[in-house]
Design a protein around this motif. Structure first.
Motif, PDB file in Angstrom:
ATOM      1  N   ALA A  32       0.715  -1.210   0.147  1.00  0.00           N
ATOM      2  CA  ALA A  32       0.215   0.022  -0.110  1.00  0.00           C
ATOM      3  C   ALA A  32       0.762   1.280  -0.006  1.00  0.00           C
ATOM      4  N   VAL A  33       1.950   1.162   0.742  1.00  0.00           N
ATOM      5  CA  VAL A  33       2.925   2.212   0.730  1.00  0.00           C
ATOM      6  C   VAL A  33       3.303   2.486  -0.930  1.00  0.00           C
ATOM      7  N   SER A  34       3.856   1.362  -1.492  1.00  0.00           N
ATOM      8  CA  SER A  34       4.228   1.580  -3.094  1.00  0.00           C
ATOM      9  C   SER A  34       3.350   2.347  -3.783  1.00  0.00           C
ATOM     10  N   VAL A  35       2.183   1.867  -3.872  1.00  0.00           N
ATOM     11  CA  VAL A  35       1.202   2.090  -4.540  1.00  0.00           C
ATOM     12  C   VAL A  35       0.638   3.589  -4.456  1.00  0.00           C
ATOM     13  N   GLY A  36       0.034   3.575  -3.103  1.00  0.00           N
ATOM     14  CA  GLY A  36      -0.256   5.057  -2.534  1.00  0.00           C
ATOM     15  C   GLY A  36       0.564   6.115  -2.857  1.00  0.00           C
ATOM     16  N   THR A  37       1.785   5.780  -2.455  1.00  0.00           N
ATOM     17  CA  THR A  37       2.771   6.905  -2.841  1.00  0.00           C
ATOM     18  C   THR A  37       2.729   7.418  -4.142  1.00  0.00           C
ATOM     19  N   ARG A  52      14.940  -2.651  -0.935  1.00  0.00           N
ATOM     20  CA  ARG A  52      13.542  -3.096  -0.860  1.00  0.00           C
ATOM     21  C   ARG A  52      12.653  -2.395  -1.803  1.00  0.00           C
ATOM     22  N   GLU A  53      12.961  -2.384  -2.989  1.00  0.00           N
ATOM     23  CA  GLU A  53      12.393  -1.643  -4.022  1.00  0.00           C
ATOM     24  C   GLU A  53      11.478  -2.111  -5.089  1.00  0.00           C
ATOM     25  N   HIS A  54      11.101  -3.446  -4.977  1.00  0.00           N
ATOM     26  CA  HIS A  54      10.667  -4.150  -6.039  1.00  0.00           C
ATOM     27  C   HIS A  54       9.165  -3.342  -6.223  1.00  0.00           C
ATOM     28  N   GLY A  55       8.486  -3.287  -5.269  1.00  0.00           N
ATOM     29  CA  GLY A  55       7.244  -2.565  -5.227  1.00  0.00           C
ATOM     30  C   GLY A  55       7.186  -0.959  -5.892  1.00  0.00           C
ATOM     31  N   HIS A  56       8.142  -0.244  -5.378  1.00  0.00           N
ATOM     32  CA  HIS A  56       8.313   0.908  -5.792  1.00  0.00           C
ATOM     33  C   HIS A  56       8.658   1.115  -7.119  1.00  0.00           C
ATOM     34  N   ALA A  57       9.477   0.253  -7.902  1.00  0.00           N
ATOM     35  CA  ALA A  57       9.936   0.182  -9.149  1.00  0.00           C
ATOM     36  C   ALA A  57       8.551  -0.131 -10.055  1.00  0.00           C
ATOM     37  N   MET A 194      -0.758   0.609   6.117  1.00  0.00           N
ATOM     38  CA  MET A 194      -1.390  -0.485   5.406  1.00  0.00           C
ATOM     39  C   MET A 194      -2.885  -0.140   4.633  1.00  0.00           C
ATOM     40  N   ASP A 195      -2.862   1.252   4.534  1.00  0.00           N
ATOM     41  CA  ASP A 195      -4.122   1.710   4.045  1.00  0.00           C
ATOM     42  C   ASP A 195      -3.724   2.543   2.675  1.00  0.00           C
ATOM     43  N   LEU A 196      -4.084   2.089   1.528  1.00  0.00           N
ATOM     44  CA  LEU A 196      -3.766   2.540   0.304  1.00  0.00           C
ATOM     45  C   LEU A 196      -4.033   4.245   0.092  1.00  0.00           C
ATOM     46  N   HIS A 197      -5.407   4.093   0.576  1.00  0.00           N
ATOM     47  CA  HIS A 197      -5.943   5.585   0.297  1.00  0.00           C
ATOM     48  C   HIS A 197      -5.351   6.776   1.402  1.00  0.00           C
ATOM     49  N   ASP A 250      -3.674  -6.766   6.169  1.00  0.00           N
ATOM     50  CA  ASP A 250      -3.301  -7.171   4.904  1.00  0.00           C
ATOM     51  C   ASP A 250      -3.776  -5.968   3.793  1.00  0.00           C
ATOM     52  N   PRO A 251      -3.015  -5.090   3.261  1.00  0.00           N
ATOM     53  CA  PRO A 251      -3.600  -4.189   2.455  1.00  0.00           C
ATOM     54  C   PRO A 251      -4.261  -4.603   1.118  1.00  0.00           C
TER      55      PRO A 251
END
Ligand SMILES: Cc1ncc(C[n+]2csc(CCOP(=O)(O)OP(=O)(O)O)c2C)c(N)n1
Length: 315
Positions: A32-37, A52-57, A194-197, A250-251
């Protein structure tokens, strides 16, 4: 979030098969941090990440095939397979690492933001780091210079409670990381990671303030990693019960439930997403398997060079 989760599950599987070597740090639980940000930033902003950057990329839009090939160490990887899991990089998408050094991205982010300020380029620099990096001198130097020069930097601490096997309360005299910004006069906020929004809303608001010339901001996203620190970690520092407790937050299912109750997702829709993601992953793995290794005569390429590095985006 689903793409990130399934990509990393596949990476773990391939790692145990010996297809991927070196280090592998998964962000499962922190999606949720990767996607929300990244959803709250624009393509012209800079992103500086950690190991730990797979999600960020993935959330930044770096093609999955280029990332999978990078994990395999193949020439079609985003760094020609030279960087591996910890060094995803895509200059065309302004994704400046992937950095194995804890805290190493902080001064880099300040430099990028200073360059933008000097060139009057309208962009902000997102600097991601873990709670462990807050114990490094770089964190304080970066905060100080960014505040002093009112640089357009959004510091985002992904606080997953542990730096390898050390709980944040054991390495921070002040474990409330958002409060550390007070000493630099930097506005800060802690959010539910844990909260995308919640993450997207906070990043959008602080990002807007930075774009309006408000100087740097700090967000502490409180989150948790469900997997070990890396593939080699026996996890002796936390209980299974603690992990299970966090998995209740779990987000991924939480966001799916939000979409369902808003009438924007049903079982068939979710199954279709799973199928789509599985196909994308299968294609990425097949392409990585089939790709070539860096030719031996290219091994010192880009180590010492008089030429400017390539600046194209991944295909
Ligand atoms: C400068 C430096 N010191 C130590 C290490 C070894 N190390 C690798 S990961 C890690 C913990 C970092 O934890 P954190 O910043 O909270 O990130 P997380 O793993 O939780 O995402 C350490 C100490 C390193 N890579 N770089």
């Amino acid at each position: 979030m689903l793409r990130i989760r399934r990509f990393e599950e596949k990476a773990a599987e391939l790692y145990t098969q010996g297809k991927i070597r070196g280090f592998l740090h998964l962000c499962i639980g922190e999606e949720a941090v990767s996607v929300g940000t990244l959803a709250a930033l624009s393509a012209s902003d800079n992103v500086v990440s950690t190991y730990r950057e797979h999600g960020h990329a993935l959330a930044r839009g770096v093609p999955m095939a280029a990332l999978m090939a990078e994990l395999f160490g193949k020439v079609t990887g985003c760094c020609r397979g030279r960087g591996g899991s910890m060094h995803f990089f895509d200059v065309g998408r302004r994704f400046y690492g992937g950095n194995a050094i804890v805290g190493g991205g902080l001064p880099l982010a300040v430099g990028l933001a200073l360059a933008d300020q000097m060139q009057q380029r309208a962009a902000i620099t997102l600097c991601l780091f873990g709670d462990g990096a807050v114990a490094e001198g770089e964190f304080h130097e970066a905060m100080n210079l960014a505040a002093l020069w009112r640089l357009p930097v959004l510091f985002l601490c992904e606080n997953n409670l542990y730096a390898m096997g050390t709980h944040v309360a054991r390495h921070q005299a002040q474990p409330d990381i958002a409060r550390k910004a007070d000493g630099y006069g930097v506005p800060a906020e802690a959010v539910n990671g844990m909260d995308l929004h919640a993450v997207e809303t906070a990043v959008a608001a602080h990002g807007a303030a930075i774009r309006n010339g408000g100087g740097p901001r700090l967000i502490e996203a409180r989150t948790y990693r469900f997997r070990a620190h890396s593939m080699y970690d026996p996890e002796l520092y936390r209980t299974k019960a603690e992990v299970e407790q966090w998995k209740l937050r779990d987000p991924l299912p939480a966001f799916a439930a939000t979409l369902r109750s808003a009438g924007r997702l049903d079982d068939a829709g979710f199954a279709a997403l799973e199928t789509e993601v599985a196909a994308e992953i299968a294609a990425a793995v097949a392409a990585a398997e089939a790709a070539a290794w860096e030719p031996l005569d290219g091994l010192v390429r880009d180590v010492y060079t008089a030429d400017a590095p390539e600046t194209t985006s991944c295909a």
